[in-house]
Write a protein that holds these residues in place. Structure first.
Motif, PDB file in Angstrom:
ATOM      1  N   LEU A 193       0.877  -1.163   0.000  1.00 20.96           N
ATOM      2  CA  LEU A 193       0.000   0.000   0.000  1.00 20.96           C
ATOM      3  C   LEU A 193       0.921   1.222   0.000  1.00 20.96           C
ATOM      4  N   ASP A 194       0.552   2.276   0.704  1.00 21.55           N
ATOM      5  CA  ASP A 194       1.503   3.344   0.967  1.00 21.55           C
ATOM      6  C   ASP A 194       2.186   3.052   2.294  1.00 21.55           C
ATOM      7  N   ALA A 195       3.105   3.912   2.701  1.00 22.90           N
ATOM      8  CA  ALA A 195       3.882   3.650   3.918  1.00 22.90           C
ATOM      9  C   ALA A 195       2.977   3.551   5.134  1.00 22.90           C
ATOM     10  N   HIS A 196       1.968   4.422   5.207  1.00 18.46           N
ATOM     11  CA  HIS A 196       1.063   4.414   6.353  1.00 18.46           C
ATOM     12  C   HIS A 196       0.237   3.135   6.368  1.00 18.46           C
ATOM     13  N   LEU A 201      -1.187  -2.268   8.596  1.00 14.48           N
ATOM     14  CA  LEU A 201      -1.510  -3.672   8.395  1.00 14.48           C
ATOM     15  C   LEU A 201      -0.442  -4.579   9.001  1.00 14.48           C
ATOM     16  N   ALA A 202       0.813  -4.141   8.972  1.00 10.46           N
ATOM     17  CA  ALA A 202       1.879  -4.941   9.567  1.00 10.46           C
ATOM     18  C   ALA A 202       1.702  -5.095  11.069  1.00 10.46           C
ATOM     19  N   ALA A 203       1.046  -4.111  11.695  1.00 14.24           N
ATOM     20  CA  ALA A 203       0.826  -4.156  13.139  1.00 14.24           C
ATOM     21  C   ALA A 203      -0.498  -4.809  13.517  1.00 14.24           C
ATOM     22  N   ALA A 204      -1.294  -5.178  12.533  1.00 16.46           N
ATOM     23  CA  ALA A 204      -2.613  -5.765  12.784  1.00 16.46           C
ATOM     24  C   ALA A 204      -2.481  -7.264  13.025  1.00 16.46           C
ATOM     25  N   PRO A 205      -3.536  -7.891  13.576  1.00 14.76           N
ATOM     26  CA  PRO A 205      -3.508  -9.348  13.774  1.00 14.76           C
ATOM     27  C   PRO A 205      -3.453 -10.089  12.437  1.00 14.76           C
TER      28      PRO A 205
END
Length: 375
Positions: A193-196, A201-205
């Motif tokens: 996606l974009d950086a944000h 998503l990387a920090a999501a379950p």
């Protein structure tokens, strides 16, 4: 398989899986097999009933919002009064009736409907017979000048992309074929996606789904820039959530299909079922503010309508109605503004995009300025 499913299957077999956004685009807007290009989805005979079809009160109050906003902007003349995705033209007809006595407004207004479907344009022309109306296919094609724009259940039908957190990183959900040659969902690894978005998503379950609506964000940015440069405001009402600002962080698979008035498998009847997804209002607000507009909300539809005078309007209609009609008016009021299951008051939300010089907008409190909301 129906005709569109067969066509999509042939395409996928030749060129590979397609994104969810590409699938939605074909299902809804295919020139000869798409849902909106081939059928009448609105009203009691269609698959769903939008707020303007539930009661005249909705369009009347939105019309008064437009009129008050026009006055706050200094009554520019001429100005463009636009509606996005106007359905059968019901809301605009109610808006024009409600604002007929506002001095100078109709003389100043250039009514423009953003509608790509020739079939729906014909229906809108019939509903709005007697009014001078123009049509354009894209928001970018609206005439220049100050703009007051309305969009009800417009963003939810725009194509979305879906990204999933997997043990191997971020993957994009795609539409491909199963071993029997039928349409099926799958994942394409290595998505970005974009950086944000990547960080969220990387920090999501594991298994979390993040939906994006590129066209919706583009429209919000276009409106924000247009309003900041030329003056005006836009009111977007739809069902959705406040993204990161809402409980759950804006994650989840919200894509759904409605076929013959019942929920259906998204892949079962392409072109014959309505496909929608919940709107991420915070993402729209970010895009509009970045482009220069001020943004208020999102707030619940029920709160907006109550502040605009829904209860008073319902009281006046009931006072002159039969007992049966009074019950209908009250049922419509509750459906539009109630917060119980099956009612629209909380699930549907409203977002106002306004010129930076406006520090107040009808239906919204000053504290609901988007920048003032907690992140």
């Amino acid at each position: 398989m129906n005709a569109l499913a067969e066509q999509l299957a042939r395409q996928i077999a030749l060129t590979g899986p397609i994104t969810v956004a590409d699938y939605m685009e074909q299902c809804l807007f295919h020139p000869t097999l798409g849902y909106y290009t081939t059928r009448e989805p609105f009203g009691t005979s269609g698959d769903f009933i939008t707020a303007p079809e539930i009661s005249q009160m909705f369009g009347e109050l939105i019309g008064l919002w437009a009129a008050e906003t026009w006055l706050r902007l200094g009554s520019p003349a001429p100005f463009v009064l636009a509606e996005f995705g106007p359905g059968r033209g019901t809301m605009m007809a109610d808006m024009l009736r409600a604002t007929a006595r506002v001095p100078g407004l109709h003389e100043a207004a250039r009514v423009v409907l953003v509608e790509a479907s020739p079939r729906l344009r014909a229906r809108q022309a019939e509903t709005l017979r007697g009014h001078a109306v123009e049509w354009v296919e894209r928001i970018e094609a609206l005439p220049p000048g100050p703009l007051i724009a309305l969009g009800n259940e417009f963003i939810d039908a725009l194509p979305i992309r879906q990204f999933v957190r997997t043990p191997d990183g971020i993957a994009e959900r795609m539409v491909g074929l199963d071993s029997a040659g039928a349409l099926a969902f799958g994942l394409r690894p290595g998505a970005r996606l974009d950086a944000h978005g990547d960080a969220r998503l990387a920090a999501a379950p594991l298994g979390a789904v993040l939906e994006t609506c590129p066209l919706g964000l583009s429209i919000a940015a276009t409106l924000g820039a247009r309003i900041a440069a030329s003056g005006g405001a836009a009111l977007l009402v739809d069902y959705g959530h406040a993204g990161e600002r809402e409980r759950g962080g804006g994650f989840g698979d919200t894509l759904q299909a409605l076929y013959r008035r019942a929920f259906d498998d998204v892949l079962a009847h392409p072109g014959e079922a309505d496909l929608t997804a919940h709107v991420d209002f915070a993402a729209l607000a970010h895009a509009a503010t970045a482009a220069g507009a001020r943004v208020f909300g999102p707030i619940g539809q029920g709160l907006l309508l109550e502040r605009l005078g829904l209860d008073e309007r319902a009281f006046r209609l009931k006072r002159a109605a039969s007992e049966a009609d009074r019950e209908m008016v009250e049922a419509a009021r509750l459906r539009l503004a109630g917060t119980d299951e099956g009612q629209m008051g909380a699930l549907f939300k409203a977002l106002a995009l306004v010129h930076p010089a406006l520090d107040m907008v009808a239906g919204f409190a000053p504290s609901e300025l988007f920048e003032d909301n907690p992140a």
